[in-house]
Design a protein around this motif. Sequence first.
Motif, short mmCIF file in Angstrom:
data_model
loop_
_atom_site.label_atom_id
_atom_site.label_comp_id
_atom_site.label_asym_id
_atom_site.label_seq_id
_atom_site.Cartn_x
_atom_site.Cartn_y
_atom_site.Cartn_z
N THR A 82 -35.29 15.11 -12.27
CA THR A 82 -34.59 16.32 -11.87
C THR A 82 -35.05 17.50 -12.72
O THR A 82 -35.14 17.40 -13.94
CB THR A 82 -33.07 16.12 -12.00
N ARG A 93 -35.38 16.37 -6.21
CA ARG A 93 -35.60 16.92 -7.54
C ARG A 93 -34.32 17.56 -8.08
O ARG A 93 -34.35 18.20 -9.13
CB ARG A 93 -36.71 17.97 -7.50
N THR A 94 -33.19 17.39 -7.39
CA THR A 94 -31.97 18.10 -7.76
C THR A 94 -30.83 17.19 -8.20
O THR A 94 -29.80 17.68 -8.65
CB THR A 94 -31.46 18.95 -6.58
#
Length: 507
Positions: free
Chosen positions: A323, A315-316
């Motif tokens: 993201t 998710r980064t």
Amino acid sequence: MAHQVDQSFLALPLRALADAALARARALGAEHADFRLERVRSAAWRLRDAKPSGSSDTTDLGYAVRVVHGGAWGFASGVDLTMDAAARVASQAVAMAKLSAKVIEASGSRERVELAPEPVHADRTWVSSYEINPFDVPDADKTGLLAEWSERLLAAPDVAHADASLLTVQENKFYADTAGTSTTQQRVRLHADLTAVAVDPASGEFDSMRTLAPPVGRGWEYLTGGHYDWDDELARMPELLAQKMRAPSVEPGTYDLVVDPSNLWLTIHESIGHATELDRALGYEAAYAGTSFATFDQLGKLRYGSEVMNVTGDRTAEHGLATIGYDDEGVAAQSWDLVKDGTLVGYQLDRRMAKLTGFERSNGCAFADSPGHVPVQRMANVSLQPAPQGPSTRQLIDGVERGIYVVGDRSWSIDMQRYNFQFTGQRFFKIENGQLTGQLRDVAYQATTTDFWGSMAAVGGPQTYVLGGAFNCGKAQPGQIAAVSHGCPSALFTGVTILNTAQEAGR
């Protein structure tokens, strides 16, 4: 360039509405309550043969309250931005939870909704990585650029028609819950697409070819700032399309494949991304092509693919479409392993699924596509990792005696367990003794998920890695749409079944 959250969004009574809703939920005995206010602006432009054929610009603004009361979920949403209305919506959510609890009790189930713990993230702000907000660019500039690109394609003698489109989204979200977390976020994303169509006047036969540029979590700079070589692709497309029109139909059989990231991302999405959603693996979710063969009892045991297969949920990732800073349950963004050295080692989780199956914490996969929808478990950026010192795409091709190089995504089909599948593509090049010897048509590759990933003999190096993806991943009932990216290098697969789609269609 670091951006701030849009001031017009911050001017909304975010905290006052949240305080009113959460206070009412607490007063009514909710064990947990969260408040989410969203403003999602989506705009699209479409051109046909360099002339405008349609456009849209919509904004969805509202808020939602979700509660756990009596061990059951409750949810309600509203659009009236007053404190009294927010409190009423919270009351409706609690009433829904009470009704759900009665239904669950009557069914004989003893399952209660419990959420995995998450640290409190108070007063956090997160903005995605972009330089120029596309909504700050005049519409005339957008349609002008699409028209110019379309005219370049139409200038080629073999291009009969050209379609162009641009989709842009700005998503603002405020979240607060009874644990004390409060987050404010802004995401920007866009997708530009051009398709050239060729028609043989004598036979009436036609075919098309689409740009390979993926959708991205970037701004207008993606189209004009040198982040992607649009000029080169538009210059090469007409001749590639002409070659495709003249190309022979593929001979069905078994081939080695070198699959380009522009195609492989979709295979990852369907056979790994959806298959490792824990709600599917547990049977809680079956909408949009079923559950999953990668059931929970196989965690740490299932041989998903070869030893060169390493897949992460993330998710980064910078510019990733999935993201975020924090998900729709207040969970901070993370990166984690899904497949390690070919073995299934993880799943994508929300807080309920994490608690239900003994995980210490969610990995931040709860998302709702609008203020009117309840958060559901949604896909992270699921990506195949490159080999640190891995080969180039050219080097992968060099080692193939009889094979096909697959470029660009097109159609796909997969069964209800995410196991048996078939994929096509935009461009297929025959490989003979390490050389590309011309294009092929009517190609589809077919396999089971574990056979396909088990046949992966090599992955390319970081220089071949591309973050692909889509705006339109569907899930849940009522249906929700989410944007998600999938990164991958080029990869070599051995002994893959190739079908001739024209022959299959004629059966």
